[in-house]
Write a protein that holds these residues in place. Structure first.
Motif, PDB file in Angstrom:
ATOM      1  N   ALA A   4       0.836  -1.207   0.000  1.00 30.12           N
ATOM      2  CA  ALA A   4       0.000   0.000   0.000  1.00 30.12           C
ATOM      3  C   ALA A   4       0.866   1.250   0.000  1.00 30.12           C
ATOM      4  O   ALA A   4       0.611   2.195  -0.757  1.00 30.12           O
ATOM      5  CB  ALA A   4      -0.937  -0.008   1.205  1.00 30.12           C
ATOM      6  N   ASP A  79      -3.928  -1.273   4.968  1.00 28.54           N
ATOM      7  CA  ASP A  79      -4.157  -0.762   3.611  1.00 28.54           C
ATOM      8  C   ASP A  79      -4.511   0.724   3.587  1.00 28.54           C
ATOM      9  O   ASP A  79      -4.876   1.267   2.557  1.00 28.54           O
ATOM     10  CB  ASP A  79      -5.241  -1.577   2.893  1.00 28.54           C
ATOM     11  N   ARG A 107      -6.317  -1.211  -2.273  1.00 34.22           N
ATOM     12  CA  ARG A 107      -6.764  -2.605  -2.351  1.00 34.22           C
ATOM     13  C   ARG A 107      -6.232  -3.217  -3.641  1.00 34.22           C
ATOM     14  O   ARG A 107      -6.346  -2.601  -4.702  1.00 34.22           O
ATOM     15  CB  ARG A 107      -8.289  -2.693  -2.315  1.00 34.22           C
TER      16      ARG A 107
END
Length: 130
Positions: A4, A79, A107
Motif C-alpha cells: 500500500a 491498507d 486494495r
C-alpha cells in the motif's frame, strides 16, 4: 515497504514528475474520491475519469499553478496510508496555500478510496467558489 505504501508513494512521485496518466493508472476502476468542503469541486466522485476531470478543472482554474506536494513521509496502517501535504495555487488576485492530509485506501495494489482534508476549508471554499 508495504504494498500500500509503495502504491501511494508511486502515485505521488508520478504526480510530482508530471506523469498524470501514470498516476491515474494507479486508481481502481471504481475509485471513490471524497473532495471536502462546499465548493464547485466538493462531493463524492467515482472512477478515474471523474478524478481526472476534477484535477484538470483545478489546473485550468489556476492556469496550471495548482500544486499538491507531500511535506513529510507517508504513514501506513495495513491498507490505509496518510500523506501530509501542502496544496497551493493562484487564480487572478487570489491565492491558496495550506497544509492538508490525504488518506488513501489501497486494495489489490490500486488506490480504491481517497479522503482529502484541508486545514482551512473555508479558505479553500472561497478560493474555488461555486
Amino acid at each position: 515497504m508495504s504494498s500500500a505504501l509503495n502504491t501511494v508513494n508511486t502515485y505521488f512521485s508520478n504526480l510530482a514528475e508530471g506523469r498524470v496518466p501514470e498516476a491515474l493508472a494507479l486508481l481502481a476502476d471504481d475509485v471513490i474520491w471524497h473532495q471536502p468542503g462546499a465548493n464547485k469541486f466538493s462531493g463524492t466522485h467515482t472512477g478515474p475519469g471523474a478524478v481526472a476531470s476534477i484535477l484538470g478543472q483545478m489546473a485550468d482554474d489556476t492556469s496550471g499553478t495548482f500544486i499538491v506536494a507531500p511535506t513529510g513521509p507517508a504513514m501506513v496502517n495495513e491498507d490505509h496510508v496518510t500523506v501530509p501535504l501542502s496544496f497551493s495555487g493562484t487564480k487572478g488576485s487570489q491565492s491558496l496555500d495550506q497544509p492538508g492530509i490525504d488518506l488513501l485506501i489501497v486494495r489489490d495494489g490500486r488506490i480504491a478510496e481517497v479522503y482529502l482534508f484541508s486545514s482551512d476549508p473555508d479558505a479553500e471554499d472561497r478560493f474555488w467558489g461555486n
